[in-house]
Design a protein around this motif. Structure first.
Motif, PDB file in Angstrom:
ATOM      1  N   ILE A   1     -10.851 -12.919  -5.112  1.00 15.73           N
ATOM      2  CA  ILE A   1     -11.268 -11.517  -5.054  1.00 15.73           C
ATOM      3  C   ILE A   1     -10.684 -10.830  -3.828  1.00 15.73           C
ATOM      4  CG2 ILE A   1     -13.272 -10.003  -4.738  1.00 15.73           C
ATOM      5  CD1 ILE A   1     -14.846 -12.000  -6.490  1.00 15.73           C
ATOM      6  N   ILE A   2     -10.749 -11.508  -2.690  1.00 11.53           N
ATOM      7  CA  ILE A   2     -10.180 -10.950  -1.455  1.00 11.53           C
ATOM      8  C   ILE A   2      -8.674 -10.749  -1.612  1.00 11.53           C
ATOM      9  CG2 ILE A   2      -9.718 -11.427   0.982  1.00 11.53           C
ATOM     10  CD1 ILE A   2     -12.438 -12.956   0.990  1.00 11.53           C
ATOM     11  N   GLU A   3      -7.994 -11.725  -2.184  1.00 13.39           N
ATOM     12  CA  GLU A   3      -6.540 -11.621  -2.351  1.00 13.39           C
ATOM     13  C   GLU A   3      -6.166 -10.492  -3.313  1.00 13.39           C
ATOM     14  OE1 GLU A   3      -5.173 -15.499  -3.477  1.00 13.39           O
ATOM     15  OE2 GLU A   3      -4.990 -16.162  -1.393  1.00 13.39           O
ATOM     16  N   ALA A   4      -6.965 -10.295  -4.364  1.00 16.38           N
ATOM     17  CA  ALA A   4      -6.691  -9.190  -5.285  1.00 16.38           C
ATOM     18  C   ALA A   4      -6.837  -7.839  -4.592  1.00 16.38           C
ATOM     19  CB  ALA A   4      -7.631  -9.276  -6.486  1.00 16.38           C
ATOM     20  N   THR A   5      -7.818  -7.733  -3.713  1.00 16.76           N
ATOM     21  CA  THR A   5      -7.994  -6.491  -2.949  1.00 16.76           C
ATOM     22  C   THR A   5      -6.832  -6.280  -1.992  1.00 16.76           C
ATOM     23  OG1 THR A   5     -10.399  -6.742  -3.085  1.00 16.76           O
ATOM     24  CG2 THR A   5      -9.551  -5.251  -1.401  1.00 16.76           C
ATOM     25  N   LEU A   6      -6.408  -7.344  -1.320  1.00 17.06           N
ATOM     26  CA  LEU A   6      -5.256  -7.245  -0.422  1.00 17.06           C
ATOM     27  C   LEU A   6      -4.000  -6.824  -1.183  1.00 17.06           C
ATOM     28  CD1 LEU A   6      -5.799 -10.412   1.805  1.00 17.06           C
ATOM     29  CD2 LEU A   6      -5.692  -8.045   2.635  1.00 17.06           C
ATOM     30  N   LEU A   7      -3.786  -7.425  -2.341  1.00 19.95           N
ATOM     31  CA  LEU A   7      -2.618  -7.078  -3.148  1.00 19.95           C
ATOM     32  C   LEU A   7      -2.641  -5.597  -3.514  1.00 19.95           C
ATOM     33  CD1 LEU A   7      -0.102  -7.919  -4.756  1.00 19.95           C
ATOM     34  CD2 LEU A   7      -1.625  -8.444  -6.668  1.00 19.95           C
ATOM     35  N   SER A   8      -3.803  -5.102  -3.866  1.00 26.72           N
ATOM     36  CA  SER A   8      -3.922  -3.685  -4.209  1.00 26.72           C
ATOM     37  C   SER A   8      -3.559  -2.804  -3.019  1.00 26.72           C
ATOM     38  CB  SER A   8      -5.348  -3.396  -4.673  1.00 26.72           C
ATOM     39  OG  SER A   8      -5.523  -2.021  -4.900  1.00 26.72           O
ATOM     40  N   HIS A   9      -4.031  -3.185  -1.830  1.00 28.25           N
ATOM     41  CA  HIS A   9      -3.719  -2.400  -0.628  1.00 28.25           C
ATOM     42  C   HIS A   9      -2.228  -2.473  -0.292  1.00 28.25           C
ATOM     43  CE1 HIS A   9      -7.791  -1.374  -0.051  1.00 28.25           C
ATOM     44  NE2 HIS A   9      -8.193  -2.476   0.567  1.00 28.25           N
ATOM     45  N   ILE A  10      -1.623  -3.640  -0.472  1.00 31.05           N
ATOM     46  CA  ILE A  10      -0.189  -3.774  -0.211  1.00 31.05           C
ATOM     47  C   ILE A  10       0.599  -2.854  -1.139  1.00 31.05           C
ATOM     48  CG2 ILE A  10       1.796  -5.333  -0.263  1.00 31.05           C
ATOM     49  CD1 ILE A  10      -0.196  -7.640   0.339  1.00 31.05           C
ATOM     50  N   LYS A  11       0.276  -2.900  -2.424  1.00 32.80           N
ATOM     51  CA  LYS A  11       0.982  -2.052  -3.392  1.00 32.80           C
ATOM     52  C   LYS A  11       0.814  -0.571  -3.066  1.00 32.80           C
ATOM     53  CE  LYS A  11       0.925  -5.056  -7.481  1.00 32.80           C
ATOM     54  NZ  LYS A  11       0.402  -5.221  -8.857  1.00 32.80           N
ATOM     55  N   GLU A  12      -0.404  -0.213  -2.666  1.00 33.12           N
ATOM     56  CA  GLU A  12      -0.659   1.188  -2.322  1.00 33.12           C
ATOM     57  C   GLU A  12       0.205   1.626  -1.150  1.00 33.12           C
ATOM     58  OE1 GLU A  12      -4.494   4.113  -1.453  1.00 33.12           O
ATOM     59  OE2 GLU A  12      -4.679   1.960  -1.175  1.00 33.12           O
ATOM     60  N   MET A  13       0.331   0.771  -0.135  1.00 36.84           N
ATOM     61  CA  MET A  13       1.141   1.123   1.033  1.00 36.84           C
ATOM     62  C   MET A  13       2.624   1.140   0.687  1.00 36.84           C
ATOM     63  SD  MET A  13      -0.871  -0.831   4.149  1.00 36.84           S
ATOM     64  CE  MET A  13       0.031   0.070   5.421  1.00 36.84           C
ATOM     65  N   LEU A  14       3.065   0.228  -0.169  1.00 35.53           N
ATOM     66  CA  LEU A  14       4.461   0.232  -0.595  1.00 35.53           C
ATOM     67  C   LEU A  14       4.776   1.472  -1.418  1.00 35.53           C
ATOM     68  CD1 LEU A  14       4.885  -3.517  -1.642  1.00 35.53           C
ATOM     69  CD2 LEU A  14       5.953  -2.410   0.331  1.00 35.53           C
ATOM     70  N   ASP A  15       3.827   1.901  -2.247  1.00 33.81           N
ATOM     71  CA  ASP A  15       4.035   3.064  -3.108  1.00 33.81           C
ATOM     72  C   ASP A  15       4.037   4.373  -2.334  1.00 33.81           C
ATOM     73  OD1 ASP A  15       4.131   1.374  -5.277  1.00 33.81           O
ATOM     74  OD2 ASP A  15       2.074   1.751  -5.914  1.00 33.81           O
ATOM     75  N   LYS A  16       3.095   4.485  -1.399  1.00 38.87           N
ATOM     76  CA  LYS A  16       2.881   5.770  -0.731  1.00 38.87           C
ATOM     77  C   LYS A  16       3.792   5.997   0.468  1.00 38.87           C
ATOM     78  CE  LYS A  16      -1.905   6.613  -2.138  1.00 38.87           C
ATOM     79  NZ  LYS A  16      -3.283   6.865  -1.688  1.00 38.87           N
ATOM     80  N   ASN A  17       4.278   4.924   1.087  1.00 39.36           N
ATOM     81  CA  ASN A  17       5.087   5.077   2.295  1.00 39.36           C
ATOM     82  C   ASN A  17       6.331   4.215   2.190  1.00 39.36           C
ATOM     83  OD1 ASN A  17       6.174   5.407   4.825  1.00 39.36           O
ATOM     84  ND2 ASN A  17       4.248   5.037   5.927  1.00 39.36           N
ATOM     85  N   SER A  18       7.381   4.790   1.656  1.00 38.45           N
ATOM     86  CA  SER A  18       8.615   4.031   1.440  1.00 38.45           C
ATOM     87  C   SER A  18       9.312   3.668   2.739  1.00 38.45           C
ATOM     88  CB  SER A  18       9.566   4.832   0.550  1.00 38.45           C
ATOM     89  OG  SER A  18       9.890   6.083   1.155  1.00 38.45           O
ATOM     90  N   ASN A  19       8.912   4.307   3.837  1.00 38.94           N
ATOM     91  CA  ASN A  19       9.550   4.034   5.131  1.00 38.94           C
ATOM     92  C   ASN A  19       8.807   2.974   5.952  1.00 38.94           C
ATOM     93  OD1 ASN A  19      11.589   6.023   4.751  1.00 38.94           O
ATOM     94  ND2 ASN A  19      10.137   7.615   5.343  1.00 38.94           N
ATOM     95  N   ALA A  20       7.617   2.601   5.526  1.00 36.40           N
ATOM     96  CA  ALA A  20       6.847   1.613   6.287  1.00 36.40           C
ATOM     97  C   ALA A  20       7.510   0.240   6.190  1.00 36.40           C
ATOM     98  CB  ALA A  20       5.419   1.539   5.756  1.00 36.40           C
ATOM     99  N   SER A  21       7.699  -0.400   7.323  1.00 30.97           N
ATOM    100  CA  SER A  21       8.295  -1.739   7.319  1.00 30.97           C
ATOM    101  C   SER A  21       7.272  -2.746   6.821  1.00 30.97           C
ATOM    102  CB  SER A  21       8.751  -2.118   8.727  1.00 30.97           C
ATOM    103  OG  SER A  21       7.630  -2.318   9.580  1.00 30.97           O
ATOM    104  N   PHE A  22       7.752  -3.879   6.326  1.00 32.70           N
ATOM    105  CA  PHE A  22       6.847  -4.922   5.863  1.00 32.70           C
ATOM    106  C   PHE A  22       6.020  -5.474   7.015  1.00 32.70           C
ATOM    107  CE2 PHE A  22      10.327  -5.578   2.542  1.00 32.70           C
ATOM    108  CZ  PHE A  22       9.695  -4.723   1.653  1.00 32.70           C
TER     109      PHE A  22
END
Length: 314
Positions: free
Chosen positions: A251-272
Motif C-alpha cells: 500500500i505504501i509503495e502504491a502511494t509512492l508510485l502515484s506521487h512519483i508519477k504525479e511529479m514526473l507528469d507535472k514537472n518535466s524539469n524536475a530531476s530524478f
C-alpha cells in the motif's frame, strides 16, 4: 475550494442517498450541496414507498445551487423517471461542470426494481455520454456501457461511498486515476463484500490509509505506522490483508508510485534526484528500482512516453 453537488434520492435509513453522500463528502473535508430527486420511505426491511420530486422542481434546485456556487464536480445517483432524467441532462448541458460522476440505482439492496428498462435505455443514450465516470454495482454493470466504469460491491450504500470519495479527490485537483486509486484504497472491496469485519478493523485500516497518504513522503517504514497506531506490524499486516488483500508495504509503495508519477507528469524539469529527495528515498537509484519493479519501465521511459503522448494530443 468549490462545493460538490450531489443529485440523488433521500434514504431515510441514512445508509445511502443524499444522507450518505453528505456524510462521506464532509468526512473527507469537502463541502456538499444537494438536490433531491426522490424521497423514500424505507427501513432495514426495504422501501415501502416513494415520493418522486417533480422534474421542474429538480431542475430549479440544480439552477439555484449552480448559479450561486458553480460546482465543478457533480455526482448523480437515483433517477427514477424520464422527465427527471431530461431535467438533469438539460442542466448538465447548460452548466457544463468539469466532472460528472454517476452511480446508477437500478435496484435496491432488497432487489426492488427502481429503474425500468426504458429508463435504463434513456440513461444510456442521454446521460452517460455526459459522464466522466460510472460507479455501478456488480450485479447492475451489464445494463450500462461507458469508457470509464468501476464495479462496486452490492452492499447497501457502497457505490455512494466510493463515488462520493472520488468526487472529493477530484475536487481537490488530482487526476481521475489518482482519485479512483485513493477512493478505492479508502473503501476497499474486500471489506465491502464481508459484513463480518469489525468496526475496530475498519477504523484501523482507514487510519493507516489516511496516515500513510499524508506521511509517505517522509516515512516508508511499516514499523513506524504500526507504532503510531498502537499495534504490532504483524497485526497491521493482518488488517490490511483482510481489508484490501495487500500488505502495508504494498500500500505504501502504491502511494509512492502515484506521487512519483504525479511529479514526473507535472514537472518535466524536475530531476530524478530532486524527486527522490522530496519523497524520502535514500537515493535516486532506490527510487528507480522501485518504479521499475512496480511498472516494468524506468522513470526516464515513463517521462519520455508521457511527453510523446502530450505532443500527440496537442
Amino acid at each position: 475550494m468549490k462545493p460538490i453537488l450531489t443529485i440523488t434520492g433521500s434514504d431515510s435509513t441514512g445508509g445511502a442517498g443524499i444522507q450518505a453522500d453528505i456524510r462521506t463528502i464532509s468526512s473527507l473535508g469537502g463541502q456538499a450541496m444537494s438536490v433531491v430527486t426522490s424521497i423514500t420511505l424505507q427501513n432495514s426491511l426495504g422501501i415501502q414507498e416513494f415520493y418522486d420530486i417533480p422534474a421542474p422542481v429538480i431542475e430549479r434546485q440544480i439552477d439555484a445551487v449552480v448559479d450561486d456556487a458553480h460546482p465543478e464536480v457533480v455526482k448523480i445517483g437515483m433517477v427514477r423517471d424520464a422527465q427527471s432524467l431530461y431535467a438533469i441532462v438539460h442542466s448538465l448541458n447548460k452548466h457544463k461542470p468539469q466532472w460528472v460522476l454517476y452511480s446508477p440505482v437500478v435496484s435496491s439492496t432488497h432487489e426492488e426494481q427502481l429503474m425500468s428498462d426504458e429508463l435504463i435505455q434513456l440513461v444510456q443514450s442521454q446521460l452517460i455520454p455526459l459522464c466522466t465516470l460510472l460507479v455501478v454495482r456488480k450485479r447492475d454493470a451489464h445494463h450500462f456501457s461507458a469508457p470509464n466504469v468501476i464495479q462496486a460491491a452490492d452492499n447497501h450504500g457502497m457505490c455512494n461511498e466510493i463515488c462520493s470519495a472520488i468526487a472529493v479527490f477530484l475536487n481537490q485537483g488530482v487526476s481521475l486515476d489518482e482519485a479512483v486509486r485513493k477512493a478505492t484504497l479508502l473503501v476497499p472491496q474486500h471489506q465491502l463484500d464481508n459484513d463480518e469485519v469489525s468496526p475496530r478493523i475498519v477504523n484501523l485500516y482507514r487510519e493507516f490509509s489516511t496516515m500513510q497518504e499524508a506521511l509517505c513522503s517522509h516515512c516508508h517504514d511499516v514499523n513506524y505506522y504500526a507504532g503510531q497506531l498502537g499495534v504490532s506490524p504483524r497485526y497491521l499486516s493482518q488488517v490490511t490483508r483482510r481489508m484490501a488483500n495487500q500488505t502495508p508495504k504494498a500500500i505504501i509503495e502504491a502511494t509512492l508510485l502515484s506521487h512519483i508519477k504525479e511529479m514526473l507528469d507535472k514537472n518535466s524539469n524536475a530531476s530524478f534526484q530532486t524527486i527522490a529527495d522530496t519523497l524520502g528515498f535514500s537515493s535516486q537509484s532506490h527510487l528507480s528500482t522501485l518504479f521499475k519493479r512496480l511498472t516494468g519501465i524506468t522513470p526516464t521511459q515513463y517521462r519520455n512516453n508521457h511527453s510523446l503522448h502530450s505532443i500527440k494530443t496537442k
